[in-house]
Design an enzyme around this catalytic site. Structure first.
Site, PDB file in Angstrom:
ATOM      1  N   SER A   1      45.370  31.062  52.890  1.00 41.82           N
ATOM      2  CA  SER A   1      44.012  31.927  52.942  1.00 41.82           C
ATOM      3  C   SER A   1      42.945  30.826  52.936  1.00 41.82           C
ATOM      4  O   SER A   1      42.691  30.071  53.868  1.00 41.82           O
ATOM      5  CB  SER A   1      43.881  32.712  51.466  1.00 41.82           C
ATOM      6  OG  SER A   1      43.085  33.595  51.652  1.00 41.82           O
TER       7      SER A   1
ATOM      8  N   LYS B   1      24.392  49.292  47.268  1.00 43.51           N
ATOM      9  CA  LYS B   1      24.346  47.848  46.235  1.00 43.51           C
ATOM     10  C   LYS B   1      25.691  48.044  45.569  1.00 43.51           C
ATOM     11  O   LYS B   1      26.045  46.896  45.189  1.00 43.51           O
ATOM     12  CB  LYS B   1      23.144  48.398  45.420  1.00 43.51           C
ATOM     13  CG  LYS B   1      23.007  47.355  44.139  1.00 43.51           C
ATOM     14  CD  LYS B   1      22.681  45.799  45.020  1.00 43.51           C
ATOM     15  CE  LYS B   1      22.595  44.830  43.712  1.00 43.51           C
ATOM     16  NZ  LYS B   1      22.156  43.425  44.482  1.00 43.51           N
TER      17      LYS B   1
END
Length: 349
Positions: free
Chosen positions: A178, A230
């Site tokens: 990763s 948000k």
């Protein structure tokens, strides 16, 4: 009366110890805060010298006295020949001076938040002040990945070396997955141990949700935001399908950026094949083109100890006396109180 006297004596001792320890901890904490802005320092280790010393030690143990004498004669003869060559080269002004290339070794053992990037920044900055295109930077990389922004910055630090046209090699002995592979792919060359874990070019996010538990216990959770997205998903409120879809969309966007980054640095990769989030062992990763060579970091460095000056660069923050003493005090506080109690207890037990 004797009971009250012993109890009072014990209580006085206990209180005295507690007050003394608290006073020491406060003083240490105050000192540590004053030293909080203290920077670390670079530790420079000559690995070439270490390799030479190890070789000499083993040689002296293996050879007999006669063989050692013969070796010393040959070494002295070789030194004289080298001295003659050096003297001749210094007289010949037209002859180009030969400079031994340097190999700078940096270690990066990454955590989930990639907090080690601060030290990496200092190490790379130090190397770039002296490194030449004839030199090489060798990064011993170990990381299973973590936060995107942290590993993105770490990869950018390594890219500073590439931008200066200085050869960069990444070595993976255990794992570069990763975010760890995001860093490794920046290098000109990746070497890997046969069973190192490589790849995992994907993005993952896990969010627990306690909404049902709170609802069951009649606990209300209120969240206020400005902006439709948000907050897409939440741990305590009730998640919506629209919020989940947006969250997955953001993960996909991050994955696309990750794939583009890897493709840019290793264009020969079949990115559709390797960017599935899977990981592979080193031998498999080499077949897929994720790494270039199967070799441990030890083999790589030993193979170059004769041709390069090998120097390890490490940025470390030295712990001050206050920090060390503070840690020792916090660990021993319970032990001190326990000892006082044992030495002064007035009840059977």
């Amino acid at each position: 009366m004797e009971f009250l006297y012993e109890y009072g004596l014990f209580l006085a001792k206990a209180i005295t110890f507690v007050i003394a320890v608290i006073a020491i901890i406060i003083a240490i904490a105050s000192s540590a805060m004053k030293q909080g802005g203290k920077k670390g320092e670079l530790e420079i280790t000559d690995l070439s010298e270490q390799y030479t010393e190890v070789e000499e030690d083993i040689t002296h143990h293996l050879l007999s006295k006669e063989e050692l004498k013969e070796k010393e004669k040959k070494d002295k003869k070789a030194e004289k020949e080298q001295a003659k060559i050096a003297k001749k080269a210094s007289k010949d002004e037209s002859e180009e001076k030969t400079v031994t290339p340097r190999l700078f070794v940096v270690d990066f053992n990454g955590s989930i938040d990639a907090k080690e990037v601060g030290s990496l920044r200092e190490e790379i900055s130090a190397i770039l002040t002296v490194a030449q295109p004839t030199d090489e930077v060798f990064v011993r990389l170990e990381s299973g990945g973590g936060m995107v922004h942290g590993y993105g910055l770490a990869a950018s630090q390594l890219d500073r070396v590439r931008q200066k046209n200085i050869p960069l090699t990444a070595s993976v002995d255990k794992v570069a997955a990763s975010g760890g592979y995001m860093m490794a792919c920046v290098a000109n060359k990746i070497v890997s141990a046969p069973f190192a874990i490589i790849g995992s070019i994907g993005v993952i996010a896990q969010v627990p949700n306690f909404h049902k538990l709170l609802k069951k216990n009649d606990v209300d959770f209120e969240q206020f935001t400005a902006g439709e997205f948000k907050r897409t998903v939440t741990m305590f409120g009730e998640n919506t399908e629209k919020g989940r879809e947006k969250f997955v969309e953001e993960l996909e966007e991050t994955h696309v950026l990750f794939k583009n980054f890897v493709s840019e640095h290793r264009p020969s990769l079949d990115i559709a094949k390797v960017a599935t989030g899977e990981h592979w062992f080193g031998t498999q990763a080499k077949d897929l083109g994720l790494v270039d060579e199967l070799e441990t970091s030890d083999d790589y460095l030993q193979a170059r100890c004769k041709s390069h000056k090998i120097v390890q660069i490490k940025y470390a923050t030295k712990k001050g006396l206050a920090e060390k003493f503070s840690k020792a005090a916090s660990l021993s506080f319970d032990a001190i109180i326990s000892k006082v109690w044992q030495n002064n207890r007035i009840f059977p037990g």
